[in-house]
Structures are given as structure tokens and as C-alpha cells.
Motif scaffolding. Sequence first.
Motif, PDB file in Angstrom:
ATOM      1  N   TYR A 177      27.577 -11.695  16.462  1.00  0.00           N
ATOM      2  CA  TYR A 177      27.707 -10.308  16.928  1.00  0.00           C
ATOM      3  C   TYR A 177      26.848 -10.075  18.171  1.00  0.00           C
ATOM      4  O   TYR A 177      27.308  -9.498  19.164  1.00  0.00           O
ATOM      5  N   SER A 178      25.603 -10.547  18.147  1.00  0.00           N
ATOM      6  CA  SER A 178      24.674 -10.335  19.267  1.00  0.00           C
ATOM      7  C   SER A 178      25.158 -11.025  20.528  1.00  0.00           C
ATOM      8  O   SER A 178      25.149 -10.442  21.620  1.00  0.00           O
ATOM      9  N   ASN A 179      25.580 -12.270  20.394  1.00  0.00           N
ATOM     10  CA  ASN A 179      26.040 -13.008  21.564  1.00  0.00           C
ATOM     11  C   ASN A 179      27.273 -12.371  22.186  1.00  0.00           C
ATOM     12  O   ASN A 179      27.405 -12.310  23.406  1.00  0.00           O
ATOM     13  N   ASP A 180      28.161 -11.870  21.351  1.00  0.00           N
ATOM     14  CA  ASP A 180      29.360 -11.232  21.886  1.00  0.00           C
ATOM     15  C   ASP A 180      29.042  -9.916  22.573  1.00  0.00           C
ATOM     16  O   ASP A 180      29.662  -9.551  23.576  1.00  0.00           O
ATOM     17  N   ARG A 181      28.066  -9.200  22.056  1.00  0.00           N
ATOM     18  CA  ARG A 181      27.669  -7.948  22.718  1.00  0.00           C
ATOM     19  C   ARG A 181      27.041  -8.258  24.075  1.00  0.00           C
ATOM     20  O   ARG A 181      27.252  -7.549  25.056  1.00  0.00           O
ATOM     21  N   MET A 182      26.247  -9.314  24.130  1.00  0.00           N
ATOM     22  CA  MET A 182      25.648  -9.700  25.414  1.00  0.00           C
ATOM     23  C   MET A 182      26.721 -10.188  26.392  1.00  0.00           C
ATOM     24  O   MET A 182      26.674  -9.888  27.584  1.00  0.00           O
ATOM     25  N   ALA A 183      27.700 -10.929  25.874  1.00  0.00           N
ATOM     26  CA  ALA A 183      28.786 -11.405  26.737  1.00  0.00           C
ATOM     27  C   ALA A 183      29.577 -10.223  27.286  1.00  0.00           C
ATOM     28  O   ALA A 183      30.007 -10.228  28.444  1.00  0.00           O
ATOM     29  N   ASP A 184      29.765  -9.206  26.458  1.00  0.00           N
ATOM     30  CA  ASP A 184      30.469  -8.004  26.902  1.00  0.00           C
ATOM     31  C   ASP A 184      29.714  -7.325  28.040  1.00  0.00           C
ATOM     32  O   ASP A 184      30.305  -6.911  29.040  1.00  0.00           O
ATOM     33  N   TRP A 185      28.391  -7.230  27.892  1.00  0.00           N
ATOM     34  CA  TRP A 185      27.605  -6.598  28.950  1.00  0.00           C
ATOM     35  C   TRP A 185      27.599  -7.451  30.217  1.00  0.00           C
ATOM     36  O   TRP A 185      27.664  -6.930  31.334  1.00  0.00           O
ATOM     37  N   ILE A 186      27.525  -8.756  30.052  1.00  0.00           N
ATOM     38  CA  ILE A 186      27.509  -9.659  31.206  1.00  0.00           C
ATOM     39  C   ILE A 186      28.783  -9.483  32.041  1.00  0.00           C
ATOM     40  O   ILE A 186      28.736  -9.465  33.273  1.00  0.00           O
ATOM     41  N   LYS A 187      29.932  -9.330  31.382  1.00  0.00           N
ATOM     42  CA  LYS A 187      31.176  -9.128  32.133  1.00  0.00           C
ATOM     43  C   LYS A 187      31.101  -7.859  32.978  1.00  0.00           C
ATOM     44  O   LYS A 187      31.540  -7.830  34.125  1.00  0.00           O
ATOM     45  N   LYS A 188      30.523  -6.814  32.395  1.00  0.00           N
ATOM     46  CA  LYS A 188      30.374  -5.564  33.143  1.00  0.00           C
ATOM     47  C   LYS A 188      29.379  -5.735  34.293  1.00  0.00           C
ATOM     48  O   LYS A 188      29.568  -5.175  35.377  1.00  0.00           O
ATOM     49  N   ALA A 189      28.321  -6.519  34.040  1.00  0.00           N
ATOM     50  CA  ALA A 189      27.345  -6.776  35.103  1.00  0.00           C
ATOM     51  C   ALA A 189      27.982  -7.575  36.237  1.00  0.00           C
ATOM     52  O   ALA A 189      27.712  -7.326  37.415  1.00  0.00           O
ATOM     53  N   GLU A 190      28.833  -8.551  35.899  1.00  0.00           N
ATOM     54  CA  GLU A 190      29.529  -9.333  36.919  1.00  0.00           C
ATOM     55  C   GLU A 190      30.390  -8.430  37.802  1.00  0.00           C
ATOM     56  O   GLU A 190      30.452  -8.606  39.025  1.00  0.00           O
ATOM     57  N   GLN A 191      31.070  -7.468  37.187  1.00  0.00           N
ATOM     58  CA  GLN A 191      31.898  -6.542  37.958  1.00  0.00           C
ATOM     59  C   GLN A 191      31.046  -5.714  38.911  1.00  0.00           C
ATOM     60  O   GLN A 191      31.424  -5.481  40.063  1.00  0.00           O
ATOM     61  N   LYS A 192      29.877  -5.274  38.431  1.00  0.00           N
ATOM     62  CA  LYS A 192      28.963  -4.501  39.271  1.00  0.00           C
ATOM     63  C   LYS A 192      28.469  -5.340  40.445  1.00  0.00           C
ATOM     64  O   LYS A 192      28.419  -4.875  41.587  1.00  0.00           O
ATOM     65  N   LEU A 193      28.090  -6.577  40.158  1.00  0.00           N
ATOM     66  CA  LEU A 193      27.590  -7.449  41.220  1.00  0.00           C
ATOM     67  C   LEU A 193      28.707  -7.818  42.186  1.00  0.00           C
ATOM     68  O   LEU A 193      28.475  -7.975  43.391  1.00  0.00           O
ATOM     69  N   GLY A 194      29.918  -7.962  41.659  1.00  0.00           N
ATOM     70  CA  GLY A 194      31.058  -8.203  42.539  1.00  0.00           C
ATOM     71  C   GLY A 194      31.265  -7.052  43.503  1.00  0.00           C
ATOM     72  O   GLY A 194      31.543  -7.244  44.688  1.00  0.00           O
ATOM     73  N   GLU A 195      31.102  -5.854  42.994  1.00  0.00           N
ATOM     74  CA  GLU A 195      31.194  -4.654  43.837  1.00  0.00           C
ATOM     75  C   GLU A 195      30.127  -4.681  44.925  1.00  0.00           C
ATOM     76  O   GLU A 195      30.396  -4.381  46.093  1.00  0.00           O
ATOM     77  N   ALA A 196      28.898  -5.081  44.543  1.00  0.00           N
ATOM     78  CA  ALA A 196      27.795  -5.128  45.508  1.00  0.00           C
ATOM     79  C   ALA A 196      28.067  -6.139  46.609  1.00  0.00           C
ATOM     80  O   ALA A 196      27.897  -5.844  47.801  1.00  0.00           O
ATOM     81  N   PHE A 197      28.510  -7.325  46.251  1.00  0.00           N
ATOM     82  CA  PHE A 197      28.708  -8.363  47.259  1.00  0.00           C
ATOM     83  C   PHE A 197      29.987  -8.165  48.062  1.00  0.00           C
ATOM     84  O   PHE A 197      30.109  -8.696  49.161  1.00  0.00           O
ATOM     85  N   SER A 198      30.910  -7.415  47.524  1.00  0.00           N
ATOM     86  CA  SER A 198      32.065  -7.020  48.332  1.00  0.00           C
ATOM     87  C   SER A 198      31.601  -6.128  49.480  1.00  0.00           C
ATOM     88  O   SER A 198      32.031  -6.294  50.633  1.00  0.00           O
ATOM     89  N   GLN A 199      30.693  -5.207  49.181  1.00  0.00           N
ATOM     90  CA  GLN A 199      30.133  -4.341  50.219  1.00  0.00           C
ATOM     91  C   GLN A 199      29.305  -5.143  51.223  1.00  0.00           C
ATOM     92  O   GLN A 199      29.379  -4.912  52.432  1.00  0.00           O
ATOM     93  N   ILE A 200      28.539  -6.099  50.721  1.00  0.00           N
ATOM     94  CA  ILE A 200      27.708  -6.920  51.606  1.00  0.00           C
ATOM     95  C   ILE A 200      28.579  -7.772  52.532  1.00  0.00           C
ATOM     96  O   ILE A 200      28.263  -7.953  53.717  1.00  0.00           O
ATOM     97  N   ALA A 201      29.684  -8.308  51.995  1.00  0.00           N
ATOM     98  CA  ALA A 201      30.588  -9.117  52.818  1.00  0.00           C
ATOM     99  C   ALA A 201      31.178  -8.272  53.945  1.00  0.00           C
ATOM    100  O   ALA A 201      31.298  -8.730  55.093  1.00  0.00           O
ATOM    101  N   GLN A 202      31.547  -7.031  53.626  1.00  0.00           N
ATOM    102  CA  GLN A 202      32.067  -6.136  54.656  1.00  0.00           C
ATOM    103  C   GLN A 202      30.990  -5.804  55.692  1.00  0.00           C
ATOM    104  O   GLN A 202      31.263  -5.747  56.894  1.00  0.00           O
TER     105      GLN A 202
END
Length: 720
Positions: free
Chosen positions: A479-504
Motif C-alpha cells: 500500500y505504501s509503495n503504491d501511494r508513493m508511486a502515485d505521488w511520484i507520477k504527479k511529481a513527474e508531471q509537475k517537473l515536466g511542466e517546469a522543464f517545458s517552460q525552461i526549454a522554451q
Amino acid sequence: MNNIDKHTNHESAFNTQEVVSNSEDVTTSKLETPLSEAERFGSDLEKATRVRRDTAEILDKIAEILMKAESVGENNSGKLGFEQDITYLNNVSKNLRQGVFRLLVLGDMKRGKSTLLNAIIGEKILPTGVNPCTAVLTIVRYGENKQVTIHFNDNKPPESMDFDTFKKGYTIPPDEAKKLEEEGTPAFPDVEYAVIEYPLDILEKGVELIDSPGLNDTESRNNLALGYINNCHAILFVLSATQPLTQAERRYLENYIHGRELATFFLINNWDLIAQKIEHEDELPEAENTIRQVFASNLFAYCQVNGKNFYEQRVFELNSLAAFKARTQNPSYSLEGTGFDKFFEVLRPFLTQKRIIAELLSVKGLVRQIYHQVHEAVGIRITLLDTGVEELKYKILDVQPEFEQLIEIRDRFKNEIRNQSEHYANDLADNFCNYLSNLDSTFETDFAPYQPDLKVFDLIQSGKRKEFEDKLEQAFNKYSNDRMADWIKKAEQKLGEAFSQIAQSAESYGEIYSQVTDKISAKLNQQKIETGTVSLEEKSPGWTRWAGAAAGIFLGNPAGAALVGFGVLDWKSLIGQFLTVVGANIVLLYGAGTFLGPIGVALAGLVTGTVQLQLARNQLVKLAKKKMKENLPNIAKAERIKVYSFVKEIFQNFENEVTKRIDSDILSRKVELEELLTQKASQEIDKTAEVSRLNTLDSQILTQWNAIEAITDKLLEESM
């Protein structure tokens, strides 16, 4: 034959219908013999490897030309400042040569992963049945000598051995494997992974296979596999037609694959065994359709790409054993009826055409950019050869304000990266705290799939407290690992948003940077340099391209990987490490001494008979929820700094690398002028010879650029 002719007449790179022969007298019978799908797969891999090698050789040639030009120029009009370009070209060339098609094989235990891998390879490398390759992560790659190297996780040095020793030492009986699985105990806890080296054509052509542990293995093994998910080009998820999508498989797909936009091929193994489960042959079509519907309803969501349905290109019904036998008996045997013919037909262009074209387009852009820089530098140098020492000093002094502007642009870009870093580090750290602190609010629903069977509660009655706590801890661990994996996916999306802006931003700053360097060129030149039609991309500085490629990797676009380099910005690996570290700390909440112990005591007094089991289960949820509410906010607060530091580290690595490249570009432009001034002040320069040398340099780089263009254009033409 010159390089342009050589590569213009390059052998057809991906025409799979063509049979190549060194003999001019090709017989009719050979032309009429079609290649099997397995042979086409191997042939295209070989061609892709050859294209990479040929491209790398051109990059080596460009680096050699520039290096020689710098060496000769040192004793004439001075260097032109190509050191950074030479290093960059050498690195990209190395990356192209070392590039692999990395395939990660995932799946539950006893799905026939090893047999499937042997069928893909065409030889029995991995032992089948219950074996170490399903208990530890195993990497299969090319090696001239057949050997296995075991890598340990306890600081013990790696151990190399032959195949027989490997099979004897790391094979366990089925009964023992089943017992270990039930206990949640790894078969070889001190082994991190194994590397199998084998001199096979398919491996030499750039394929690397990663056989992961079964999904029923420990959570630490699952996290290790997750770390590899983010560094592979495709996932081969092995399922079984006789056990359509277990709870463990659905859990893994939902928590680790869904939403990552990874190229995942679902290989339904043992399709031939469906026939063994029916009484009458005429029942087979209905039985197969029933199983197809089960898979389709569960896998459809994972086969959508940009709103399009790719189910037929992602899901395959396979008979691995039949395919393995066919391939080992005769590589040219047809794989029809095994499902592998259709699988290879889709996998082949995915690995060879799409990826290699994307890589070469990136390299093509790099070489065009370098040629523009060389052409401009040569034009400036030739113009300045007529300039006297005092006038040259004045010109250098005159462009100092522009060099200061370049430094200012660098600092503005750095500040933007730092601002983004601080913003996203705090945002994600706060987000993590809120996410963790509020897990108790959805605990009843979230934990339901992980609750142990009711019979586990009998262990309390029978006095097997330790066994009960172990079972419960395993459930909370998942249960704990899956909850962390769920948050990590959301964090990846946030970081993707950040680096998309940086690339521009990198593109915007690069455009301004180019305007300033154009102004420097205008001040230094008495006449305009003819560059033809130069695109904005060609004029942009090298660090802009690097920044875009690095950000693109984080955004899930591996096309620019060759331009970035190995080990520089391994974003995805960092995320996997973060998941393991933070997830492990969260699991401490459920340690028997701090959490499970009190729950066990409470439940022991509650469970007095079968009727009370469901009440005990409900009580477990209530007690766990209460304990979480008490402890999670404090754990979240303690872990916040780790999340903050983790995000800051990602941005800091990016900032350091891009700053280094900007500084190197500015320095090379200064060196170009200072070198000429030094040479003019110390000796008489043979202008005629120097103009000839510089024009030859320009012509040589143009030739190599044309060679790259020819290869890329040919690939694009053949892929249409």
C-alpha cells in the motif's frame, strides 16, 4: 569516392523487402526467398547499428578536421575556439556507437518470461522454469565471452562465473520458490542484479534485454524494476492466457505504468494452452473470445496514444515455446501461428525506424549548427587578416559591451532556472506533505485491495503473533509503495511542466544571444558574410540545443539523448531512487514495534471466533486510520526537506551543465579574437596561405554536413 558520394549511395537502410548480396549475379531463387520476420528484425537492427556507426564516423571526421585546424591555426592566425565543439562531437559519436535498444520485460512470476526472452534472442540463454532470472533483475547484453556477473547490494565486489555455475548456484526448486513467494522473502537477498554477456548477433546489433523479478516478489525488487522502467525504450509486459490479469498485475499496471506514456507491448503468453482447458474443439473460438474480452477491457486504456487506439499494435497472443523451438531449429523457419511474426512486424520498425530517425534528425541539426558556426568564424577571421594590430585592439575593445551582454543573458537564464527551482522545490515539498498527511482520509478505500485474507486473523487466535504481523506488514508495504508511486507520477508531471517552460526560455534566450553575437560579427567585419538561408535553429548557440535536448529527456522524448550524454542528467533514475528512499521511510510507520504491535494487541482481544473476523477487519482499518492521522503529519514534515533537496538537485544539475556550456561558448569567442591578436603582434601571417587553409576548412565541414544530410534524407524517404 568522396564522403558525399559514399553516403548518398548508402545501402538501403530500412527496406526490409530488399535482399542484399555482395555478388552482382543475384540468382532468381534468392530473390524469391522472402526473409522471415525474425530475420527481418535482425537485419533491420544490423542496418540501424550500421547507420549509427556511419554517422558516428562522420562526427569523428568533423572533430578530427576541427582539431587539426586548431593545431595548425595555433602557428598561423591563431585558434578559432572549437574546443567545446570537438568535445561535444566526440561525446555524441560515442553515445551513438554505444546506443542500445533497451527492452524491459515485466510480468508476474511463472508467466514464461524466460522462454519468451529466449524466443526473441533465438537461443537458450536464460534457464526456464523457476530460476534466478525470475528472482533477480537480469540484464542480457552483448559480450565476446559467455559469462555471468553477479552484482551484490552489500558492498561485496561483483562475482563472475560461467553459465553452469550460475544455473547451479541460483536455481531453486519450485516448492521452495512458492514458499519464499508466500513469505515475501527474496530468494537471493544479497543480489542486486545479474549481467549475462553473450556473443549473439541480436545483442551485438544493439539490443539489451532486462528480465525483471516477478511482480509477486518483494517491494524493493519492484522499486528496482521501476528504476529501469524510466531508462528503457519499450516495456514488454508478459501476461498469461490461462490467468487473465491477476490482482497483482492490475495493481502494477495502474500504479507503475498508467499515465507514464511509455511504449508498452502486452504479450499474452501461453495462448496455445487455452485449447487444453476445453472439452470440445468447437468450444475453442468462444473460449478465446471470452479471454480476449477480459484483456481488452483491462488493457484498452494503456494502448491509447494521443487519443488514437493502438490496441492491435500493442497486444499480441503468443506461443513462446513454439516460437523458441522454431527459431532454435532453423532461424529462417516461419513463426506463423506463434504470434511472434506479428509481434516482430510491429517491434521492428518501432525500434529501428522511429528511434533511429529521431536520433539522426537531432544529430543532423547539431552538424548544421556547427557548420554555421565554422562558416561564420572563418568569415570573420579572413576579414580580420587585413586588420592591423592597433585596429584589431580597437575592434576587440569595441565589442566588449556585447560580451557583457552575453554574460548578462547567461545570468538572466540562470536566475530563471533558480526561480523555477525554488518554486517547484517548495511546491512539490508542500504537495508531498499534504498528500502524505491526508492519506488517512481515503485509507478505507485505498487499502481495501491490500487487506489480507480473513484467515490471516486466525493467526492471532493461534498465537502466531509474529507471522500475523509479517503478513500485515507486507500488506502495508505494498500500500505504501503504491501511494508513493502515485505521488511520484504527479511529481513527474509537475517537473515536466517546469522543464517545458525552461526549454522554451532557452530558445528565447538563445535567440537574444544570437542577436548579440550577430552584432559582434557586424562590428568585427567590414563586409557581410554570405551564409545563404540560415534558419533560427542553425543560428542558435550550441547550449540552446543542449538545453532543449536535456529538457526533452525529462519530458519523455529520448530523441535528444545522444546530444546530452550518459550520466549527465539521469532524471528518471533520480526519481526511481527517490521513490525507494522516501517510500522506505514511510514504510517505517508500519514497523511492528511502532504500529503493528498495538494493532495486534487490540485485535487479539477482539477476535474470539469466526463471526468476529469481519469486525476485526473493520477494526484494523479504524485503528490504522487513527494511527496514520497521529503519525503521518510528523513523518511528512520530517520528509519535506528530502523532497525539497531532491528537486533542487535536479535543477542544480541542469543549471551547472547549461552554465558550463554558455561560459565555454563565450570564452571560445574571446579566444578567437585574442589568438589572432597574439599572432599578429608576434609574427607576420601569410595571408594567402591562411585564406586558403580557412576556406578548405569551411569546405571540408560542408562536405561532412552534406554526408549527414544524405543519410538522414535516405532514412526519411525509406520510412514513408
